[in-house]
Design a protein around this motif. Structure first.
Motif, PDB file in Angstrom:
ATOM      1  N   HIS A  46      18.577  -2.107  15.108  1.00 24.83           N
ATOM      2  CA  HIS A  46      19.547  -1.140  15.604  1.00 24.83           C
ATOM      3  C   HIS A  46      19.603   0.044  14.651  1.00 24.83           C
ATOM      4  CE1 HIS A  46      21.121  -3.771  18.735  1.00 24.83           C
ATOM      5  NE2 HIS A  46      20.936  -4.753  17.873  1.00 24.83           N
ATOM      6  N   THR A  47      19.703   1.232  15.205  1.00 27.42           N
ATOM      7  CA  THR A  47      19.790   2.443  14.389  1.00 27.42           C
ATOM      8  C   THR A  47      20.925   3.312  14.896  1.00 27.42           C
ATOM      9  OG1 THR A  47      18.237   3.637  15.795  1.00 27.42           O
ATOM     10  CG2 THR A  47      17.307   2.480  13.898  1.00 27.42           C
ATOM     11  N   GLY A  48      21.361   4.194  14.041  1.00 29.18           N
ATOM     12  CA  GLY A  48      22.411   5.122  14.427  1.00 29.18           C
ATOM     13  C   GLY A  48      22.559   6.187  13.371  1.00 29.18           C
ATOM     14  N   GLU A  49      23.547   7.028  13.589  1.00 27.25           N
ATOM     15  CA  GLU A  49      23.789   8.100  12.632  1.00 27.25           C
ATOM     16  C   GLU A  49      25.287   8.333  12.528  1.00 27.25           C
ATOM     17  OE1 GLU A  49      22.193  12.594  11.647  1.00 27.25           O
ATOM     18  OE2 GLU A  49      21.274  11.429  13.255  1.00 27.25           O
ATOM     19  N   THR A  50      25.763   8.494  11.312  1.00 30.16           N
ATOM     20  CA  THR A  50      27.157   8.800  11.050  1.00 30.16           C
ATOM     21  C   THR A  50      27.221  10.065  10.211  1.00 30.16           C
ATOM     22  OG1 THR A  50      27.257   7.571   8.971  1.00 30.16           O
ATOM     23  CG2 THR A  50      27.699   6.321  10.994  1.00 30.16           C
ATOM     24  N   GLN A  51      28.410  10.414   9.787  1.00 31.68           N
ATOM     25  CA  GLN A  51      28.555  11.581   8.924  1.00 31.68           C
ATOM     26  C   GLN A  51      27.831  11.385   7.601  1.00 31.68           C
ATOM     27  OE1 GLN A  51      32.771  12.161   8.639  1.00 31.68           O
ATOM     28  NE2 GLN A  51      32.864  13.332  10.541  1.00 31.68           N
ATOM     29  N   ARG A  52      27.670  10.142   7.197  1.00 31.66           N
ATOM     30  CA  ARG A  52      26.965   9.830   5.940  1.00 31.66           C
ATOM     31  C   ARG A  52      25.450   9.898   6.093  1.00 31.66           C
ATOM     32  NH1 ARG A  52      30.007   4.522   3.567  1.00 31.66           N
ATOM     33  NH2 ARG A  52      32.029   5.494   3.183  1.00 31.66           N
ATOM     34  N   GLY A  53      24.958   9.854   7.312  1.00 30.26           N
ATOM     35  CA  GLY A  53      23.524   9.896   7.550  1.00 30.26           C
ATOM     36  C   GLY A  53      23.069   8.799   8.490  1.00 30.26           C
ATOM     37  N   LYS A  54      21.765   8.589   8.544  1.00 39.19           N
ATOM     38  CA  LYS A  54      21.178   7.590   9.442  1.00 39.19           C
ATOM     39  C   LYS A  54      21.312   6.193   8.839  1.00 39.19           C
ATOM     40  CE  LYS A  54      17.829  10.754  11.397  1.00 39.19           C
ATOM     41  NZ  LYS A  54      16.425  11.048  11.660  1.00 39.19           N
ATOM     42  N   TRP A  55      21.378   5.181   9.717  1.00 40.08           N
ATOM     43  CA  TRP A  55      21.424   3.794   9.267  1.00 40.08           C
ATOM     44  C   TRP A  55      20.532   2.929  10.153  1.00 40.08           C
ATOM     45  CZ3 TRP A  55      23.031   0.366  12.944  1.00 40.08           C
ATOM     46  CH2 TRP A  55      23.813   0.866  13.978  1.00 40.08           C
ATOM     47  N   MET A  56      20.195   1.742   9.647  1.00 38.75           N
ATOM     48  CA  MET A  56      19.361   0.779  10.375  1.00 38.75           C
ATOM     49  C   MET A  56      19.828  -0.624   9.996  1.00 38.75           C
ATOM     50  SD  MET A  56      15.232   0.176  10.122  1.00 38.75           S
ATOM     51  CE  MET A  56      14.781   1.666  10.976  1.00 38.75           C
ATOM     52  N   SER A  57      19.869  -1.532  10.972  1.00 35.54           N
ATOM     53  CA  SER A  57      20.230  -2.924  10.679  1.00 35.54           C
ATOM     54  C   SER A  57      19.480  -3.867  11.612  1.00 35.54           C
ATOM     55  CB  SER A  57      21.734  -3.146  10.813  1.00 35.54           C
ATOM     56  OG  SER A  57      22.128  -3.098  12.167  1.00 35.54           O
ATOM     57  N   GLN A  58      19.378  -5.133  11.181  1.00 38.02           N
ATOM     58  CA  GLN A  58      18.717  -6.157  11.994  1.00 38.02           C
ATOM     59  C   GLN A  58      19.385  -7.494  11.705  1.00 38.02           C
ATOM     60  OE1 GLN A  58      14.554  -7.014  11.102  1.00 38.02           O
ATOM     61  NE2 GLN A  58      14.188  -7.259  13.286  1.00 38.02           N
ATOM     62  N   GLN A  59      19.752  -8.204  12.774  1.00 41.00           N
ATOM     63  CA  GLN A  59      20.358  -9.525  12.628  1.00 41.00           C
ATOM     64  C   GLN A  59      19.299 -10.596  12.828  1.00 41.00           C
ATOM     65  OE1 GLN A  59      23.620  -9.631  15.404  1.00 41.00           O
ATOM     66  NE2 GLN A  59      24.955  -8.511  14.014  1.00 41.00           N
ATOM     67  N   TRP A  60      19.480 -11.737  12.148  1.00 45.03           N
ATOM     68  CA  TRP A  60      18.540 -12.839  12.249  1.00 45.03           C
ATOM     69  C   TRP A  60      19.258 -14.139  11.924  1.00 45.03           C
ATOM     70  CZ3 TRP A  60      16.947 -14.393   7.087  1.00 45.03           C
ATOM     71  CH2 TRP A  60      17.339 -13.525   6.092  1.00 45.03           C
ATOM     72  N   VAL A  61      18.681 -15.262  12.371  1.00 45.32           N
ATOM     73  CA  VAL A  61      19.326 -16.570  12.228  1.00 45.32           C
ATOM     74  C   VAL A  61      18.411 -17.509  11.451  1.00 45.32           C
ATOM     75  CG1 VAL A  61      20.286 -18.557  13.450  1.00 45.32           C
ATOM     76  CG2 VAL A  61      20.574 -16.247  14.395  1.00 45.32           C
ATOM     77  N   VAL A  62      18.994 -18.176  10.441  1.00 45.92           N
ATOM     78  CA  VAL A  62      18.286 -19.168   9.630  1.00 45.92           C
ATOM     79  C   VAL A  62      18.884 -20.537   9.937  1.00 45.92           C
ATOM     80  CG1 VAL A  62      17.835 -19.971   7.286  1.00 45.92           C
ATOM     81  CG2 VAL A  62      17.808 -17.531   7.777  1.00 45.92           C
ATOM     82  N   GLU A  63      18.014 -21.535  10.182  1.00 47.65           N
ATOM     83  CA  GLU A  63      18.469 -22.895  10.456  1.00 47.65           C
ATOM     84  C   GLU A  63      18.046 -23.821   9.325  1.00 47.65           C
ATOM     85  OE1 GLU A  63      18.544 -25.230  14.446  1.00 47.65           O
ATOM     86  OE2 GLU A  63      16.598 -25.612  13.491  1.00 47.65           O
ATOM     87  N   GLU A  64      18.999 -24.583   8.830  1.00 46.41           N
ATOM     88  CA  GLU A  64      18.752 -25.571   7.782  1.00 46.41           C
ATOM     89  C   GLU A  64      17.744 -26.597   8.292  1.00 46.41           C
ATOM     90  OE1 GLU A  64      21.665 -28.366   5.080  1.00 46.41           O
ATOM     91  OE2 GLU A  64      22.279 -27.896   7.119  1.00 46.41           O
ATOM     92  N   GLN A  65      16.862 -27.047   7.431  1.00 42.08           N
ATOM     93  CA  GLN A  65      15.823 -28.001   7.829  1.00 42.08           C
ATOM     94  C   GLN A  65      16.112 -29.393   7.270  1.00 42.08           C
ATOM     95  OE1 GLN A  65      12.897 -26.830   9.850  1.00 42.08           O
ATOM     96  NE2 GLN A  65      14.726 -25.584  10.095  1.00 42.08           N
ATOM     97  N   GLY A  66      15.804 -30.412   8.049  1.00 40.47           N
ATOM     98  CA  GLY A  66      15.883 -31.785   7.578  1.00 40.47           C
ATOM     99  C   GLY A  66      17.245 -32.445   7.691  1.00 40.47           C
ATOM    100  N   ALA A  67      18.268 -31.763   8.162  1.00 41.64           N
ATOM    101  CA  ALA A  67      19.601 -32.346   8.285  1.00 41.64           C
ATOM    102  C   ALA A  67      19.791 -32.914   9.695  1.00 41.64           C
ATOM    103  CB  ALA A  67      20.663 -31.296   8.003  1.00 41.64           C
ATOM    104  N   LEU A  68      20.618 -33.954   9.800  1.00 36.95           N
ATOM    105  CA  LEU A  68      20.903 -34.545  11.098  1.00 36.95           C
ATOM    106  C   LEU A  68      21.589 -33.530  12.013  1.00 36.95           C
ATOM    107  CD1 LEU A  68      20.904 -37.031  12.913  1.00 36.95           C
ATOM    108  CD2 LEU A  68      23.057 -37.734  11.842  1.00 36.95           C
TER     109      LEU A  68
END
Length: 73
Positions: free
Chosen positions: A15-37
């Motif tokens: 995702h990108t956008g622009e504010t009075q401070r300038g341009k921005w960029m972000s990305q969301q992601w999901v991490v899953e714990e391994q080996g747990a019930l």
């Protein structure tokens, strides 16, 4: 500072956008714990064009993440 280790199971669109401070960029992601019930999942967000490009995340990668949690109203 908190830490989680697991496999990236989902990556959102950049995702990108622009504010009075300038341009921005972000990305969301999901991490899953391994080996747990009953594995935990963490929804994380990378903010800043330089960080999004630096990390170059891919589904299936095993990662160890140190993060600071915060929120705003």
């Amino acid at each position: 500072m908190s830490e989680c280790k697991g496999k990236i199971v989902s990556i959102g669109e950049i995702h990108t956008g622009e504010t009075q401070r300038g341009k921005w960029m972000s990305q969301q992601w999901v991490v899953e714990e391994q080996g747990a019930l009953y594995p935990e999942r963490w929804a994380l967000e990378t903010f800043g064009e330089d960080k999004v490009k630096e990390f170059d995340l891919h589904v299936g990668e095993i990662v160890q993440v140190q993060y600071a949690s915060r929120s705003t109203e």
